[in-house]
Design a protein around this motif. Structure first.
Motif, PDB file in Angstrom:
ATOM      1  N   ASP A  77       4.081 -36.627 -23.671  1.00  0.00           N
ATOM      2  CA  ASP A  77       2.797 -36.995 -23.061  1.00  0.00           C
ATOM      3  C   ASP A  77       2.265 -35.833 -22.225  1.00  0.00           C
ATOM      4  OD1 ASP A  77       2.838 -39.476 -24.245  1.00  0.00           O
ATOM      5  OD2 ASP A  77       3.489 -40.549 -22.426  1.00  0.00           O
ATOM      6  N   GLY A  78       3.149 -35.168 -21.492  1.00  0.00           N
ATOM      7  CA  GLY A  78       2.739 -34.010 -20.702  1.00  0.00           C
ATOM      8  C   GLY A  78       2.240 -32.856 -21.565  1.00  0.00           C
ATOM      9  N   ILE A  79       2.910 -32.629 -22.674  1.00  0.00           N
ATOM     10  CA  ILE A  79       2.494 -31.571 -23.598  1.00  0.00           C
ATOM     11  C   ILE A  79       1.131 -31.907 -24.195  1.00  0.00           C
ATOM     12  CG2 ILE A  79       3.000 -30.472 -25.821  1.00  0.00           C
ATOM     13  CD1 ILE A  79       5.998 -30.753 -25.067  1.00  0.00           C
ATOM     14  N   ARG A  80       0.956 -33.175 -24.605  1.00  0.00           N
ATOM     15  CA  ARG A  80      -0.329 -33.593 -25.181  1.00  0.00           C
ATOM     16  C   ARG A  80      -1.463 -33.428 -24.170  1.00  0.00           C
ATOM     17  NH1 ARG A  80       3.079 -37.725 -27.065  1.00  0.00           N
ATOM     18  NH2 ARG A  80       3.545 -37.466 -29.260  1.00  0.00           N
ATOM     19  N   GLU A  81      -1.218 -33.776 -22.919  1.00  0.00           N
ATOM     20  CA  GLU A  81      -2.235 -33.622 -21.865  1.00  0.00           C
ATOM     21  C   GLU A  81      -2.655 -32.163 -21.729  1.00  0.00           C
ATOM     22  OE1 GLU A  81      -1.025 -35.321 -18.142  1.00  0.00           O
ATOM     23  OE2 GLU A  81      -0.620 -37.273 -19.056  1.00  0.00           O
ATOM     24  N   LYS A  82      -1.681 -31.274 -21.707  1.00  0.00           N
ATOM     25  CA  LYS A  82      -1.990 -29.844 -21.581  1.00  0.00           C
ATOM     26  C   LYS A  82      -2.755 -29.326 -22.786  1.00  0.00           C
ATOM     27  CE  LYS A  82       1.715 -28.703 -18.418  1.00  0.00           C
ATOM     28  NZ  LYS A  82       2.924 -27.950 -18.170  1.00  0.00           N
ATOM     29  N   LEU A  83      -2.367 -29.766 -23.987  1.00  0.00           N
ATOM     30  CA  LEU A  83      -3.065 -29.327 -25.181  1.00  0.00           C
ATOM     31  C   LEU A  83      -4.494 -29.858 -25.240  1.00  0.00           C
ATOM     32  CD1 LEU A  83      -0.284 -29.672 -27.896  1.00  0.00           C
ATOM     33  CD2 LEU A  83      -1.254 -27.562 -27.007  1.00  0.00           C
ATOM     34  N   ASN A  84      -4.687 -31.097 -24.843  1.00  0.00           N
ATOM     35  CA  ASN A  84      -6.020 -31.692 -24.875  1.00  0.00           C
ATOM     36  C   ASN A  84      -6.931 -31.134 -23.796  1.00  0.00           C
ATOM     37  OD1 ASN A  84      -5.440 -33.312 -27.083  1.00  0.00           O
ATOM     38  ND2 ASN A  84      -4.674 -34.985 -25.831  1.00  0.00           N
ATOM     39  N   ALA A  85      -6.362 -30.602 -22.728  1.00  0.00           N
ATOM     40  CA  ALA A  85      -7.157 -30.024 -21.654  1.00  0.00           C
ATOM     41  C   ALA A  85      -7.765 -28.683 -22.040  1.00  0.00           C
ATOM     42  CB  ALA A  85      -6.299 -29.872 -20.400  1.00  0.00           C
ATOM     43  N   LYS A  86      -7.201 -28.052 -23.039  1.00  0.00           N
ATOM     44  CA  LYS A  86      -7.685 -26.714 -23.428  1.00  0.00           C
ATOM     45  C   LYS A  86      -8.921 -26.794 -24.222  1.00  0.00           C
ATOM     46  CE  LYS A  86      -3.370 -24.297 -23.136  1.00  0.00           C
ATOM     47  NZ  LYS A  86      -2.391 -23.466 -23.747  1.00  0.00           N
TER      48      LYS A  86
END
Length: 86
Positions: A77-86
């Motif tokens: 979930d943390g990885i997905r959040e970072k990827l979607n923020a870009k």
């Protein structure tokens, strides 16, 4: 230039393959026309794996000295959040 040889050359022409590998070039071996393996010198292999081994050693050290644990879902979930923020 990429060196592609049949796997039978490993047995029949070992010294030729060895000389190419010692020069630092990988040799790609095929069997029945399909890629099957790559032959590398120990030095070339070490260059590929040393940074990974170092990173794994660092993460082992961090895990041993930190009591925080995360579930699979929390990590991804943390990885997905970072990827979607870009």
């Amino acid at each position: 230039m990429i060196k592609i040889r049949p796997v039978s050359d490993l047995r029949n022409k070992f010294t030729e393959i060895e000389s190419v590998v010692r020069e630092g070039d990988p040799v790609y071996l095929t069997k029945n026309g399909y890629g099957t393996m790559v032959v590398l010198s120990l030095e070339s292999y070490s260059k590929l794996t040393d940074s990974v081994e170092f990173a794994l050693d660092q993460t082992d050290y961090i895990a041993e000295n930190d009591s925080k644990r995360m579930s699979h879902d929390e990590v991804f979930d943390g990885i997905r959040e970072k990827l979607n923020a870009k």
